[in-house]
Design an enzyme around this catalytic site. Structure first.
Site, PDB file in Angstrom:
ATOM      1  CB  SER A 150      -0.866   0.015   1.268  1.00 39.39           C
ATOM      2  OG  SER A 150      -1.484   1.274   1.419  1.00 39.39           O
ATOM      3  CE1 TYR A 163      -3.825  -2.360   5.028  1.00 35.26           C
ATOM      4  CE2 TYR A 163      -3.121  -0.095   4.676  1.00 35.26           C
ATOM      5  CZ  TYR A 163      -3.590  -1.302   4.171  1.00 35.26           C
ATOM      6  OH  TYR A 163      -3.805  -1.439   2.825  1.00 35.26           O
TER       7      TYR A 163
HETATM    8  N1  LIG Z   1      -8.919  -1.195  -1.245  1.00 44.87           N
HETATM    9  C1  LIG Z   1      -7.924  -0.299  -1.221  1.00 44.87           C
HETATM   10  O1  LIG Z   1      -8.135   0.925  -1.422  1.00 44.87           O
HETATM   11  C2  LIG Z   1      -6.527  -0.773  -0.974  1.00 44.87           C
HETATM   12  C3  LIG Z   1      -5.480   0.173  -1.054  1.00 44.87           C
HETATM   13  C4  LIG Z   1      -4.182  -0.242  -0.829  1.00 44.87           C
HETATM   14  C5  LIG Z   1      -3.913  -1.580  -0.542  1.00 44.87           C
HETATM   15  N2  LIG Z   1      -4.940  -2.477  -0.488  1.00 44.87           N
HETATM   16  C6  LIG Z   1      -4.607  -3.869  -0.178  1.00 44.87           C
HETATM   17  O2  LIG Z   1      -5.222  -4.702  -1.141  1.00 44.87           O
HETATM   18  C7  LIG Z   1      -5.506  -5.978  -0.550  1.00 44.87           C
HETATM   19  C8  LIG Z   1      -6.964  -6.335  -0.796  1.00 44.87           C
HETATM   20  O3  LIG Z   1      -7.783  -5.346  -0.191  1.00 44.87           O
HETATM   21  P1  LIG Z   1      -9.340  -5.197  -0.515  1.00 44.87           P
HETATM   22  O4  LIG Z   1      -9.648  -3.755  -0.461  1.00 44.87           O
HETATM   23  O5  LIG Z   1      -9.695  -5.977  -1.715  1.00 44.87           O
HETATM   24  O6  LIG Z   1      -9.958  -5.857   0.798  1.00 44.87           O
HETATM   25  P2  LIG Z   1     -11.048  -7.025   0.926  1.00 44.87           P
HETATM   26  O7  LIG Z   1     -12.113  -6.832  -0.088  1.00 44.87           O
HETATM   27  O8  LIG Z   1     -11.426  -7.061   2.362  1.00 44.87           O
HETATM   28  O9  LIG Z   1     -10.220  -8.329   0.541  1.00 44.87           O
HETATM   29  C9  LIG Z   1      -9.239  -8.846   1.388  1.00 44.87           C
HETATM   30  C10 LIG Z   1      -9.351 -10.356   1.400  1.00 44.87           C
HETATM   31  O10 LIG Z   1      -8.402 -10.873   2.345  1.00 44.87           O
HETATM   32  C11 LIG Z   1      -8.913 -12.100   2.798  1.00 44.87           C
HETATM   33  N3  LIG Z   1      -8.486 -12.410   4.173  1.00 44.87           N
HETATM   34  C12 LIG Z   1      -8.653 -11.669   5.284  1.00 44.87           C
HETATM   35  N4  LIG Z   1      -8.205 -12.346   6.367  1.00 44.87           N
HETATM   36  C13 LIG Z   1      -7.754 -13.547   5.912  1.00 44.87           C
HETATM   37  C14 LIG Z   1      -7.195 -14.690   6.532  1.00 44.87           C
HETATM   38  N5  LIG Z   1      -6.978 -14.771   7.852  1.00 44.87           N
HETATM   39  N6  LIG Z   1      -6.843 -15.737   5.744  1.00 44.87           N
HETATM   40  C15 LIG Z   1      -7.029 -15.692   4.426  1.00 44.87           C
HETATM   41  N7  LIG Z   1      -7.581 -14.646   3.770  1.00 44.87           N
HETATM   42  C16 LIG Z   1      -7.938 -13.587   4.513  1.00 44.87           C
HETATM   43  C17 LIG Z   1     -10.435 -12.000   2.792  1.00 44.87           C
HETATM   44  O11 LIG Z   1     -10.943 -13.254   2.331  1.00 44.87           O
HETATM   45  P3  LIG Z   1     -12.505 -13.734   2.533  1.00 44.87           P
HETATM   46  O12 LIG Z   1     -13.322 -12.576   2.025  1.00 44.87           O
HETATM   47  O13 LIG Z   1     -12.611 -14.939   1.708  1.00 44.87           O
HETATM   48  O14 LIG Z   1     -12.678 -13.970   3.999  1.00 44.87           O
HETATM   49  C18 LIG Z   1     -10.724 -10.827   1.850  1.00 44.87           C
HETATM   50  O15 LIG Z   1     -11.516 -11.182   0.743  1.00 44.87           O
HETATM   51  C19 LIG Z   1      -5.167  -5.847   0.941  1.00 44.87           C
HETATM   52  O16 LIG Z   1      -3.889  -6.403   1.179  1.00 44.87           O
HETATM   53  C20 LIG Z   1      -5.161  -4.340   1.153  1.00 44.87           C
HETATM   54  O17 LIG Z   1      -4.341  -3.959   2.227  1.00 44.87           O
HETATM   55  C21 LIG Z   1      -6.241  -2.103  -0.693  1.00 44.87           C
END
Ligand SMILES: NC(=O)c1ccc[n+]([C@@H]2O[C@H](COP(=O)([O-])OP(=O)(O)OC[C@H]3O[C@@H](n4cnc5c(N)ncnc54)[C@H](OP(=O)(O)O)[C@@H]3O)[C@@H](O)[C@H]2O)c1
Length: 259
Positions: A150, A163
């Site tokens: 990130s 985070y």
């Molecule tokens: N969205 C943004 O603006 C943004 C910006 C910068 C970085 N990121 C990074 O991008 C990545 C995805 O983010 P997102 O926004 O798509 O979030 P998200 O929709 O919440 O997706 C994250 C996924 O991680 C999985 N997860 C959580 N805990 C877990 C565990 N203990 N074991 C295995 N899987 C687990 C979940 O799986 P299940 O749903 O199947 O439980 C979830 O679908 C993250 O690393 C986040 O930090 C996001």
């Protein structure tokens, strides 16, 4: 114009995308499939969302398979990579995307809050990488690992100390792993996204989205596919000499001077 061009070819490669039932992960899995990879759609609690991702990919003529695992469990990470190798014969690319983003003031955080974020965002990536590298080394064909970090790894937002620290450590893990795994032909990089669109974000956080748009030289927030295409590039032969690199994909937000 947003990336409608041709993707680098990943024909026949086997890619494991963790957290692929989530917003960004589904976009990454979709772009890997569009590039020709066979995709392992990892999920934890999101079995139905993972099924939808698999159906979307197979409906477009791609190959995808859903596997569940709690990645805070080291053995489960090993089982995930072994399952992928058993199903498709090998693992060529791993994208460590799974993560949590809780918001909490530093003063009210406990060590348990901190550990929960670090376990999910950092230690899971270490364990998955180690397990995938074992499979890649057995095959002797090299491979790629890409962590989704990130921009908060270098510019923390308030309420995100655990985070931000987990993401900074992820970037350093990739650099260290690039050094150690390079001689085996395994490249390790990070992609650092800025703010990414998700259903309902405009309604839930209009002022945040507007502030980001105003600050971004490219004038918009990102899409999951923007991140997917960056990950495809790093997994492709076009990035053959790229390792230990953090690819910032943020519409230019962090390029601007904050003062
Ligand atoms: N969205 C943004 O603006 C943004 C910006 C910068 C970085 N990121 C990074 O991008 C990545 C995805 O983010 P997102 O926004 O798509 O979030 P998200 O929709 O919440 O997706 C994250 C996924 O991680 C999985 N997860 C959580 N805990 C877990 C565990 N203990 N074991 C295995 N899987 C687990 C979940 O799986 P299940 O749903 O199947 O439980 C979830 O679908 C993250 O690393 C986040 O930090 C996001």
């Amino acid at each position: 114009m947003t990336g409608q061009g041709r993707l680098p070819a990943l024909d026949g490669l086997v890619a494991v995308v963790t957290g692929a039932a989530g917003t960004v992960g589904a976009g990454i899995a979709g772009e890997f499939a569009r590039a020709g990879a066979q995709v392992v759609v990892h999920h934890h609690t999101g079995a139905e969302r993972a099924r939808n991702v698999v159906e979307r990919i197979t409906g477009e003529g791609g190959t995808a398979w859903a596997v569940a695992a709690d990645l805070t469990d080291e053995t489960a990470c090993e089982r995930l990579m072994d399952a992928a190798a058993a199903r498709f014969g090998r693992v060529d690319a791993l994208v460590n995307n799974a993560g949590v983003q809780p918001v909490q003031e530093l003063a009210s955080m406990t060590a348990a809050d901190w550990r929960a974020v670090v376990d999910t965002n950092l230690i899971s990536a270490f364990c998955c990488t180690k397990a995938a590298v074992q499979v890649m080394r057995r095959a002797g064909t090299g491979g790629t690992v890409t962590h989704v970090a990130s921009i908060e790894g270098s510019s923390p937002a308030p309420g995100h100390a655990h985070y931000a620290a987990s993401k900074a450590a992820l970037i350093q893990h990739a650099r260290a792993a690039a050094v150690e795994y390079g001689p085996s032909g395994i490249r390790v990089n990070t992609v650092s996204p800025g703010l990414i669109s998700r259903p309902g974000i405009e309604e839930a956080w209009p002022e945040g989205v507007e502030r980001y748009r105003a600050a971004a030289p490219l004038g918009r927030i990102g899409s999951p596919a923007d991140i997917g295409r960056a990950c495809v590039f790093l997994a492709s032969t076009m990035a053959d000499w790229v390792t230990g690199h953090d690819l910032v994909v943020d519409g230019g937000v962090t390029a601007r001077s904050p003062w």
